[in-house]
Design a protein around this motif. Structure first.
Motif, PDB file in Angstrom:
ATOM      1  N   GLN A  46      35.068  45.399  40.575  1.00 40.13           N
ATOM      2  CA  GLN A  46      36.067  43.925  40.864  1.00 40.13           C
ATOM      3  C   GLN A  46      35.350  42.775  40.920  1.00 40.13           C
ATOM      4  O   GLN A  46      34.449  42.306  41.682  1.00 40.13           O
ATOM      5  CB  GLN A  46      35.907  44.117  41.824  1.00 40.13           C
ATOM      6  CG  GLN A  46      36.749  43.306  42.709  1.00 40.13           C
ATOM      7  CD  GLN A  46      37.401  43.537  44.910  1.00 40.13           C
ATOM      8  OE1 GLN A  46      37.024  44.368  45.109  1.00 40.13           O
ATOM      9  NE2 GLN A  46      38.544  42.214  45.275  1.00 40.13           N
ATOM     10  N   SER A  48      35.181  39.313  41.762  1.00 39.59           N
ATOM     11  CA  SER A  48      34.476  38.701  43.012  1.00 39.59           C
ATOM     12  C   SER A  48      33.771  39.253  44.342  1.00 39.59           C
ATOM     13  O   SER A  48      33.633  38.799  45.167  1.00 39.59           O
ATOM     14  CB  SER A  48      35.900  38.225  43.827  1.00 39.59           C
ATOM     15  OG  SER A  48      37.181  39.520  44.237  1.00 39.59           O
ATOM     16  N   ARG A  53      29.669  43.082  36.819  1.00 44.01           N
ATOM     17  CA  ARG A  53      30.873  43.453  36.728  1.00 44.01           C
ATOM     18  C   ARG A  53      31.006  44.617  35.644  1.00 44.01           C
ATOM     19  O   ARG A  53      30.317  44.355  34.220  1.00 44.01           O
ATOM     20  CB  ARG A  53      31.888  42.806  36.701  1.00 44.01           C
ATOM     21  CG  ARG A  53      33.098  43.195  36.285  1.00 44.01           C
ATOM     22  CD  ARG A  53      34.189  41.773  36.249  1.00 44.01           C
ATOM     23  NE  ARG A  53      35.679  42.859  36.144  1.00 44.01           N
ATOM     24  CZ  ARG A  53      36.277  42.194  35.573  1.00 44.01           C
ATOM     25  NH1 ARG A  53      35.999  41.913  33.907  1.00 44.01           N
ATOM     26  NH2 ARG A  53      37.775  43.265  35.314  1.00 44.01           N
TER      27      ARG A  53
END
Length: 126
Positions: A46, A48, A53
């Motif tokens: 994810q 955010s 990532r």
């Protein structure tokens, strides 16, 4: 692909390579500790919620936490599994769900390999 995370002395920027692109991140004992609390570098899917990532179906939204821990003159890199279904592997051994391992900071040609789920990406602690 691999992520290179250097031991904290001397502190320096480290290259993080993911596929054809790359970015730089500063991972050192100084950036990992704020007072008595460890600051984690979070690896997951994810965007955010993570620092690194990995867009792979076997990687959880927040998969693994990496941080340095100091005890006197000794420093270790702590690898903590954050409970994902496909697990975190260190040197071909799967961590227990929500478990952790402390990796001594190595010198010379030795290294540890960290894998996140079944993603074709590994982390070399050099």
């Amino acid at each position: 692909d691999f992520i290179a995370i250097a031991s904290p002395s001397p502190p320096s920027a480290d290259d993080v390579s993911c596929g054809s692109g790359s970015l730089s991140t500063h991972v050192s004992s100084e950036s990992s500790i704020r007072g008595d609390a460890a600051r984690s570098l979070i690896v997951g899917r994810q965007a955010s919620a993570v620092d690194i990532r990995i867009d792979h179906k076997s990687v959880s939204r927040r998969h693994t936490a990496l941080y340095y821990q100091h005890e006197g003159e000794t420093s270790v890199l702590v690898v903590r599994d954050l409970g994902g279904k496909h697990g975190t592997h260190v040197d071909d051994s799967r961590l227990e769900k929500n478990g952790l391992v402390e990796l001594p900071l190595l010198r010379g040609n030795k290294e540890h390999i960290i894998r996140f789920g079944n993603a074709p990406l590994m982390c070399r602690v050099i």
